[in-house]
Design a protein around this motif. Sequence first.
Motif, PDB file in Angstrom:
ATOM      1  N   ILE A  48       0.845  -1.194   0.000  1.00  0.00           N
ATOM      2  CA  ILE A  48       0.000   0.000   0.000  1.00  0.00           C
ATOM      3  C   ILE A  48       0.885   1.251   0.000  1.00  0.00           C
ATOM      4  CG2 ILE A  48      -1.741   1.281   1.290  1.00  0.00           C
ATOM      5  CD1 ILE A  48      -2.794  -1.352   2.324  1.00  0.00           C
ATOM      6  N   ARG A  73     -10.975   9.517   3.427  1.00  0.00           N
ATOM      7  CA  ARG A  73     -11.673   9.398   2.134  1.00  0.00           C
ATOM      8  C   ARG A  73     -12.175  10.754   1.651  1.00  0.00           C
ATOM      9  NH1 ARG A  73     -14.329   4.492   4.516  1.00  0.00           N
ATOM     10  NH2 ARG A  73     -13.268   2.674   3.594  1.00  0.00           N
ATOM     11  N   SER A  78      -8.132   6.650  -1.334  1.00  0.00           N
ATOM     12  CA  SER A  78      -8.868   5.398  -1.209  1.00  0.00           C
ATOM     13  C   SER A  78      -8.319   4.639  -0.004  1.00  0.00           C
ATOM     14  CB  SER A  78      -8.743   4.564  -2.475  1.00  0.00           C
ATOM     15  OG  SER A  78      -7.387   4.264  -2.763  1.00  0.00           O
ATOM     16  N   VAL A  79      -9.216   4.058   0.777  1.00  0.00           N
ATOM     17  CA  VAL A  79      -8.852   3.500   2.085  1.00  0.00           C
ATOM     18  C   VAL A  79      -9.235   2.035   2.180  1.00  0.00           C
ATOM     19  CG1 VAL A  79      -9.259   3.650   4.575  1.00  0.00           C
ATOM     20  CG2 VAL A  79      -9.129   5.745   3.205  1.00  0.00           C
ATOM     21  N   PHE A  80      -8.314   1.226   2.690  1.00  0.00           N
ATOM     22  CA  PHE A  80      -8.668  -0.113   3.140  1.00  0.00           C
ATOM     23  C   PHE A  80      -8.763  -0.084   4.654  1.00  0.00           C
ATOM     24  CE2 PHE A  80      -7.152  -4.079   5.121  1.00  0.00           C
ATOM     25  CZ  PHE A  80      -8.243  -4.871   4.819  1.00  0.00           C
ATOM     26  N   GLU A  99     -11.499  -7.368  -0.937  1.00  0.00           N
ATOM     27  CA  GLU A  99     -10.920  -6.189  -1.574  1.00  0.00           C
ATOM     28  C   GLU A  99      -9.803  -6.511  -2.560  1.00  0.00           C
ATOM     29  OE1 GLU A  99     -11.661  -2.886  -0.809  1.00  0.00           O
ATOM     30  OE2 GLU A  99     -12.756  -2.974   1.075  1.00  0.00           O
ATOM     31  N   LEU A 106      -3.932  -5.199  -3.723  1.00  0.00           N
ATOM     32  CA  LEU A 106      -4.915  -4.322  -3.077  1.00  0.00           C
ATOM     33  C   LEU A 106      -4.766  -2.925  -3.649  1.00  0.00           C
ATOM     34  CD1 LEU A 106      -7.086  -3.999  -0.841  1.00  0.00           C
ATOM     35  CD2 LEU A 106      -5.229  -3.435   0.725  1.00  0.00           C
ATOM     36  N   ASN A 107      -5.767  -2.459  -4.368  1.00  0.00           N
ATOM     37  CA  ASN A 107      -5.703  -1.163  -5.033  1.00  0.00           C
ATOM     38  C   ASN A 107      -6.236  -0.060  -4.108  1.00  0.00           C
ATOM     39  OD1 ASN A 107      -5.333   0.760  -7.034  1.00  0.00           O
ATOM     40  ND2 ASN A 107      -7.336   0.385  -7.966  1.00  0.00           N
ATOM     41  N   LYS A 108      -5.470   0.256  -3.077  1.00  0.00           N
ATOM     42  CA  LYS A 108      -5.834   1.294  -2.117  1.00  0.00           C
ATOM     43  C   LYS A 108      -4.623   2.179  -1.847  1.00  0.00           C
ATOM     44  CE  LYS A 108     -10.034  -0.257  -1.436  1.00  0.00           C
ATOM     45  NZ  LYS A 108     -11.234   0.503  -1.855  1.00  0.00           N
ATOM     46  N   ASP A 109      -4.898   3.424  -1.435  1.00  0.00           N
ATOM     47  CA  ASP A 109      -3.822   4.373  -1.141  1.00  0.00           C
ATOM     48  C   ASP A 109      -3.246   4.193   0.257  1.00  0.00           C
ATOM     49  OD1 ASP A 109      -4.039   5.745  -3.625  1.00  0.00           O
ATOM     50  OD2 ASP A 109      -5.780   6.849  -2.857  1.00  0.00           O
ATOM     51  N   ALA A 111      -3.980   2.178   4.402  1.00  0.00           N
ATOM     52  CA  ALA A 111      -4.728   1.248   5.262  1.00  0.00           C
ATOM     53  C   ALA A 111      -4.908   1.887   6.627  1.00  0.00           C
ATOM     54  CB  ALA A 111      -3.977  -0.074   5.399  1.00  0.00           C
TER      55      ALA A 111
END
Length: 448
Positions: A48, A73, A78-80, A99, A106-109, A111
């Motif tokens: 991430i 957000r 983008s958040v996991f 996800e 994991l395509n998130k910015d 966590a």
Amino acid sequence: MALRTTAAVLVGRAVRVAARLRGGGSAIPGNIALRIDPGFLERTIARIPHGVVAVSGSNGKSTTTNMLAAIIRAHGLSVFTNPSGGNLPQGIASALLSEVSAGGRLNKDIAILEIDEGYGTRLAELLKPRTVLLLNIQIDQLNRYHEPDRVATMLGRVATASTDGLILNREDNFLVDMDARIPGRSGRRVSFFGGVPSLVDDASHGVASADRFDEGSAVPGSRAAAVEVVALDGARATLAIDPWTADGETGDSDAAGDAPSRTEIEVRLPARGMHYALDAAGAAATARSVLGERFRPELVTRALDTLETVYGRGEMLEVAGEQIEIIMMKNPASLQLNLDSLEGAPEQVFLAVDEGTPDPSWIYDIDFSALDHVDGITGSKAWQFAVRFGYLGIPVGEVDLDVRRALKAFLARPKPATGHKVMILNYEQMMLIRKILGFKELEGGGAA
């Protein structure tokens, strides 16, 4: 390794679907995924871009994690996150399964993860958080932790793992000077959140922080707070937020020698109580630390005013056209703070406690004066609570160990003339009762 990860994801997802069809969630999918690929969690999170923010403490983890994720957000990232309190390794892995791609991407910015105190050290080693937010250290689950000092030691190790930011509750005796009691780290910014003295003092039982009086240590309220609760009106709070400075710390003065201007915002809380206001302050202070110059106070208001409540934390359920408030308690502090925040004695109140609270002897230290009666008690620990209420002279309507029958009887009571029905439940009974009522959208895997 890639084949093992793909197998872990596909099998875990299949188990997750089966678990949800049975009603409610489970940590079993994540547990199975980790058995197939032990490095699944660590490897996925490490990719991430903006790393991990870890949220921990005795109480308020789920609520604060939910708030912080919404604020981040609102700033466009983008958040996991693990939204349902799955704060053990298998719970976080279960949340990941919905996800990630089949290959474990994991395509998130960023966590933002709630982590359990007992597993905090291990999770900090796995997740390597850049930022750590510690909410409080209170008299917690006695069967697990025995005393607050043990929790303080565990969370001190989590705090040590932070590389970029450490955010602490200055109103908590154990946290107000933790930064001075753990190894320093170059580049790590330390900031605090808290409340103005009048609000902290007005809380019926303080903020339920265990007292600690080490000679020479800092005392609650003695550290400058980057975010401070300055007003509280029911489920609305006003937060004063310091401007961001180059080093991320609270500024002492501007170029003219005057105190820097603070921005005041009003936010909606999940429910009444100073403890929820402090959760909001902690979330805002952490977002400020993570985002730096990109942080916009007005987006905190926007995020929290539209935020859905985490289940069991001041949650209102509609059952047969009737509003029912769900209050979850898991330890002395959470029960006391929620009792203190009640707006008068509920006209109808129901209590359910089972073996998830193995030794409820601590109820003899609780101030139950907010209740003038209890309509029904259920769960395997029902009689322990009934005896306590008997000593207090608080009338109890029915004690029935059959949860479904007791719940049916309580729901059959006419609507209250004023207010709404209130259920006070421990975590396990909350999970069961929500399932009985048809609310099955849980992930499980840990309690907050």
